[in-house]
Design an enzyme around this catalytic site. Sequence first.
Site, PDB file in Angstrom:
ATOM      1  N   SER A  13       0.850  -1.194   0.000  1.00  0.00           N
ATOM      2  CA  SER A  13       0.000   0.000   0.000  1.00  0.00           C
ATOM      3  C   SER A  13       0.881   1.236   0.000  1.00  0.00           C
ATOM      4  O   SER A  13       1.637   1.470   0.951  1.00  0.00           O
ATOM      5  CB  SER A  13      -0.884   0.016   1.248  1.00  0.00           C
ATOM      6  OG  SER A  13      -1.360   1.332   1.464  1.00  0.00           O
ATOM      7  N   HIS A  38      -1.474  -1.393  -4.198  1.00  0.00           N
ATOM      8  CA  HIS A  38      -2.723  -1.068  -3.494  1.00  0.00           C
ATOM      9  C   HIS A  38      -2.763   0.445  -3.261  1.00  0.00           C
ATOM     10  O   HIS A  38      -1.857   1.005  -2.642  1.00  0.00           O
ATOM     11  CB  HIS A  38      -2.724  -1.831  -2.166  1.00  0.00           C
ATOM     12  CG  HIS A  38      -3.975  -1.676  -1.366  1.00  0.00           C
ATOM     13  ND1 HIS A  38      -5.080  -2.487  -1.531  1.00  0.00           N
ATOM     14  CD2 HIS A  38      -4.301  -0.810  -0.374  1.00  0.00           C
ATOM     15  CE1 HIS A  38      -6.027  -2.146  -0.680  1.00  0.00           C
ATOM     16  NE2 HIS A  38      -5.580  -1.121   0.035  1.00  0.00           N
ATOM     17  N   ASP A  40      -4.862   3.553  -1.714  1.00  0.00           N
ATOM     18  CA  ASP A  40      -5.909   3.871  -0.741  1.00  0.00           C
ATOM     19  C   ASP A  40      -6.480   5.263  -0.993  1.00  0.00           C
ATOM     20  O   ASP A  40      -5.812   6.269  -0.756  1.00  0.00           O
ATOM     21  CB  ASP A  40      -5.314   3.811   0.671  1.00  0.00           C
ATOM     22  CG  ASP A  40      -5.054   2.389   1.111  1.00  0.00           C
ATOM     23  OD1 ASP A  40      -6.007   1.585   1.086  1.00  0.00           O
ATOM     24  OD2 ASP A  40      -3.904   2.072   1.474  1.00  0.00           O
ATOM     25  N   MET A  42      -9.122   8.083   0.024  1.00  0.00           N
ATOM     26  CA  MET A  42      -9.928   8.507   1.186  1.00  0.00           C
ATOM     27  C   MET A  42     -10.458   9.915   0.938  1.00  0.00           C
ATOM     28  O   MET A  42      -9.767  10.750   0.354  1.00  0.00           O
ATOM     29  CB  MET A  42      -9.059   8.507   2.441  1.00  0.00           C
ATOM     30  CG  MET A  42      -8.338   7.192   2.685  1.00  0.00           C
ATOM     31  SD  MET A  42      -7.494   7.194   4.265  1.00  0.00           S
ATOM     32  CE  MET A  42      -6.578   5.650   4.176  1.00  0.00           C
ATOM     33  N   HIS A  71      -8.565   1.074  -3.654  1.00  0.00           N
ATOM     34  CA  HIS A  71      -9.422   0.819  -2.486  1.00  0.00           C
ATOM     35  C   HIS A  71     -10.141   2.122  -2.152  1.00  0.00           C
ATOM     36  O   HIS A  71      -9.534   3.056  -1.626  1.00  0.00           O
ATOM     37  CB  HIS A  71      -8.515   0.345  -1.333  1.00  0.00           C
ATOM     38  CG  HIS A  71      -9.225   0.089  -0.056  1.00  0.00           C
ATOM     39  ND1 HIS A  71      -8.562  -0.167   1.125  1.00  0.00           N
ATOM     40  CD2 HIS A  71     -10.554   0.021   0.246  1.00  0.00           C
ATOM     41  CE1 HIS A  71      -9.439  -0.368   2.095  1.00  0.00           C
ATOM     42  NE2 HIS A  71     -10.651  -0.249   1.584  1.00  0.00           N
ATOM     43  N   MET A  73     -12.198   4.249  -0.119  1.00  0.00           N
ATOM     44  CA  MET A  73     -12.789   4.505   1.207  1.00  0.00           C
ATOM     45  C   MET A  73     -13.496   5.845   1.128  1.00  0.00           C
ATOM     46  O   MET A  73     -13.067   6.852   1.711  1.00  0.00           O
ATOM     47  CB  MET A  73     -11.681   4.495   2.267  1.00  0.00           C
ATOM     48  CG  MET A  73     -11.182   3.092   2.569  1.00  0.00           C
ATOM     49  SD  MET A  73      -9.597   3.074   3.408  1.00  0.00           S
ATOM     50  CE  MET A  73      -8.513   3.188   1.996  1.00  0.00           C
ATOM     51  N   MET A 142     -11.162  -5.893   6.151  1.00  0.00           N
ATOM     52  CA  MET A 142     -10.350  -4.902   6.867  1.00  0.00           C
ATOM     53  C   MET A 142      -9.985  -5.459   8.239  1.00  0.00           C
ATOM     54  O   MET A 142     -10.872  -5.882   8.997  1.00  0.00           O
ATOM     55  CB  MET A 142     -11.128  -3.589   7.054  1.00  0.00           C
ATOM     56  CG  MET A 142     -11.392  -2.805   5.785  1.00  0.00           C
ATOM     57  SD  MET A 142      -9.909  -2.339   4.863  1.00  0.00           S
ATOM     58  CE  MET A 142      -8.984  -1.388   6.077  1.00  0.00           C
ATOM     59  N   ASP A 180      -6.368  -6.360   4.892  1.00  0.00           N
ATOM     60  CA  ASP A 180      -5.773  -5.026   4.843  1.00  0.00           C
ATOM     61  C   ASP A 180      -5.777  -4.402   6.228  1.00  0.00           C
ATOM     62  O   ASP A 180      -6.848  -4.198   6.813  1.00  0.00           O
ATOM     63  CB  ASP A 180      -6.615  -4.175   3.863  1.00  0.00           C
ATOM     64  CG  ASP A 180      -6.033  -2.796   3.623  1.00  0.00           C
ATOM     65  OD1 ASP A 180      -4.932  -2.507   4.128  1.00  0.00           O
ATOM     66  OD2 ASP A 180      -6.695  -2.015   2.909  1.00  0.00           O
TER      67      ASP A 180
HETATM   68  C1  DX5 Z   1      -6.142   1.628   5.906  1.00  0.00           C
HETATM   69  C2  DX5 Z   1      -5.760   1.283   4.482  1.00  0.00           C
HETATM   70  C3  DX5 Z   1      -4.633   0.349   4.383  1.00  0.00           C
HETATM   71  C4  DX5 Z   1      -3.347   0.872   4.962  1.00  0.00           C
HETATM   72  C5  DX5 Z   1      -2.659  -0.280   5.610  1.00  0.00           C
HETATM   73  O1  DX5 Z   1      -7.281   2.384   5.918  1.00  0.00           O
HETATM   74  O2  DX5 Z   1      -6.852   0.706   3.779  1.00  0.00           O
HETATM   75  O3  DX5 Z   1      -4.426  -0.112   3.051  1.00  0.00           O
HETATM   76  O4  DX5 Z   1      -2.467   1.420   4.017  1.00  0.00           O
HETATM   77  O5  DX5 Z   1      -1.562   0.197   6.271  1.00  0.00           O
HETATM   78  P1  DX5 Z   1      -0.733  -0.706   7.274  1.00  0.00           P
HETATM   79  O6  DX5 Z   1      -0.245  -1.885   6.506  1.00  0.00           O
HETATM   80  O7  DX5 Z   1       0.330   0.214   7.734  1.00  0.00           O
HETATM   81  O8  DX5 Z   1      -1.684  -1.116   8.387  1.00  0.00           O
HETATM   82 ZN    ZN Z   2      -6.406  -0.251   1.790  1.00  0.00          ZN
END
Ligand code: DX5
Ligand code: ZN
Length: 227
Positions: A13, A38, A40, A42, A71, A73, A142, A180
């Site tokens: 990620s 990956h 993320d 947000m 991903h 969110m 998650m 994740d």
């Molecule tokens: C959290 C994300 C993850 C995040 C994981 O909301 O969806 O993908 O990057 O990070 P680590 O591996 O540091 O927990």
């Molecule tokens: Zn993620």
Amino acid sequence: MTPVQASIKLAPSILAADMGRLAEAVEQVDAAGADRIHIDVMDGHFVPNITFGPIVVKWLRSTTRLPFEVHLMIDRPERYLEAFALAGADSLIVHQEGAVHLNRTIQAIHALGKKAGVAINPATPASVLEEVVPDLELILVMTVNPGFGGQEFIPGTLAKIGRVRRMIDQARPECELEVDGGVDPETAPAVVAAGAGVLVAGSAVFGAPGGAAAGMDRIRASLAARR
Ligand code: DX5
Ligand code: ZN
């Protein structure tokens, strides 16, 4: 490497990478044998944090041939599927909690020619996926509350990974099961034992002493040691 370890996929990620050097980060994990990237996304609504938009995906697209999984969110992710698809996403993962008309959203992802994934938060039961598993290429469990990297793995999610694994085996064995959040050399063997086939890792890769390649090696070694 045994066939089982070889079949476990790693999805670094880039949330945990140096944001000023994202392209370099992608190139590093590509060279170190990552299976996909990956990303993320947000929006400051579905989760408190704000990260990448489609334009970042577009600019990173030329740095690697690895698949990009995005991903989302974000609230009402259906509004942004096309933008991320055009930017270069290969799979689009939406949250069950943020997509009211989930069946329609999955159809929209497929209509764009992309793989469809659905994510569930730690408090969301596996059973909400029952009607959609046959339509999915990926389920993302998650193992932390979404929004931030570097959080501690929630052990209570292990049993749910097992439940999702059984649902997938029954309804659509080719659907991938990804986890994740808080995945590192300590927790990786347990999530794989519970049934995960794809591991997302942010901090354990980009925050690793010795760099991203060393971090990926440590996760792989932890899986090998388990056998
Ligand atoms: C959290 C994300 C993850 C995040 C994981 O909301 O969806 O993908 O990057 O990070 P680590 O591996 O540091 O927990
Ligand atoms: Zn993620």
